[in-house]
Design a protein around this motif. Structure first.
Motif, short mmCIF file in Angstrom:
data_model
loop_
_atom_site.label_atom_id
_atom_site.label_comp_id
_atom_site.label_asym_id
_atom_site.label_seq_id
_atom_site.Cartn_x
_atom_site.Cartn_y
_atom_site.Cartn_z
N GLN A 3 0.84 -1.20 0.00
CA GLN A 3 0.00 0.00 0.00
C GLN A 3 0.87 1.24 0.00
OE1 GLN A 3 -2.80 -0.50 3.39
NE2 GLN A 3 -4.39 -0.39 1.82
N LEU A 4 0.44 2.20 -0.77
CA LEU A 4 1.11 3.50 -0.82
C LEU A 4 0.05 4.56 -0.55
CD1 LEU A 4 3.17 2.99 -4.11
CD2 LEU A 4 4.01 2.76 -1.78
N CYS A 33 13.20 0.91 -6.02
CA CYS A 33 13.05 2.20 -6.66
C CYS A 33 11.66 2.76 -6.32
CB CYS A 33 13.19 2.06 -8.17
SG CYS A 33 12.95 3.59 -9.08
N MET A 34 11.63 4.01 -5.89
CA MET A 34 10.37 4.71 -5.66
C MET A 34 10.36 5.98 -6.49
SD MET A 34 9.74 4.23 -1.56
CE MET A 34 8.00 4.68 -1.67
N VAL A 100 6.07 2.46 -6.60
CA VAL A 100 7.22 1.64 -6.22
C VAL A 100 7.38 0.50 -7.23
CG1 VAL A 100 5.90 0.11 -4.68
CG2 VAL A 100 8.35 0.39 -4.33
N ARG A 101 8.61 0.19 -7.49
CA ARG A 101 8.94 -0.91 -8.40
C ARG A 101 9.58 -2.01 -7.56
NH1 ARG A 101 10.51 -2.26 -13.74
NH2 ARG A 101 12.48 -3.39 -13.83
N ASP A 114 5.13 -1.05 -10.21
CA ASP A 114 4.22 -2.12 -9.84
C ASP A 114 3.05 -1.69 -8.96
OD1 ASP A 114 7.29 -3.64 -9.66
OD2 ASP A 114 5.75 -4.38 -11.06
N TYR A 115 3.30 -0.76 -8.08
CA TYR A 115 2.25 -0.36 -7.15
C TYR A 115 2.16 1.16 -7.10
CZ TYR A 115 2.09 -5.16 -5.55
OH TYR A 115 1.95 -6.53 -5.50
#
Length: 125
Positions: A3-4, A33-34, A100-101, A114-115
């Motif tokens: 969750q972000l 990575c973000m 985020v990856r 991804d997310y």
């Protein structure tokens, strides 16, 4: 379940500043990575991909889009990501997303992440 959650958006006048925050949870922090992306009003309906603002790689490697260079600053504390935005312009108006990856690498295209968070609105007038 990753969750972000973004926060910190709002309305400001041109030349003002905002600080966006993103809190990540549900995965083990391991230098993923973000990034911050944004989308201008109406662009999603046109099928336009979200536009990269800045990325923060797992080893502190930072990259900015041209429009962000010198005005925006991305910082990171483990699984929290921040975006300090100064000298804001009306063209910066849009929804800002944290992403985020999970795999290695720190790309610049939205499709490679991804997310995503739900986004936070930034309006500059």
């Amino acid at each position: 379940h990753v969750q972000l959650v973004e926060s910190g958006g709002g309305s400001v006048q041109a030349g003002g500043s905002l600080r966006l925050s993103c809190a990540a949870s549900g995965y083990t922090y391991n230098r993923n990575c973000m990034a911050w992306f944004r989308q201008a009003p109406g662009k999603e309906r046109e099928g336009k991909e979200r536009e990269r603002v800045a990325t923060y790689g797992g080893y502190g490697r930072i990259s900015y889009a041209g429009f962000a260079e010198g005005r925006f600053t991305i910082t990171r504390e483990k699984d929290k990501l921040y975006l300090q935005m100064d000298s804001l312009k009306p063209g910066d108006t849009g929804t800002y997303y944290c992403a985020v990856r999970l795999n290695s690498g720190c790309p610049i295209r939205a499709r490679d992440f991804d997310y995503w968070g739900q986004g936070t609105q930034v309006t500059v007038s």
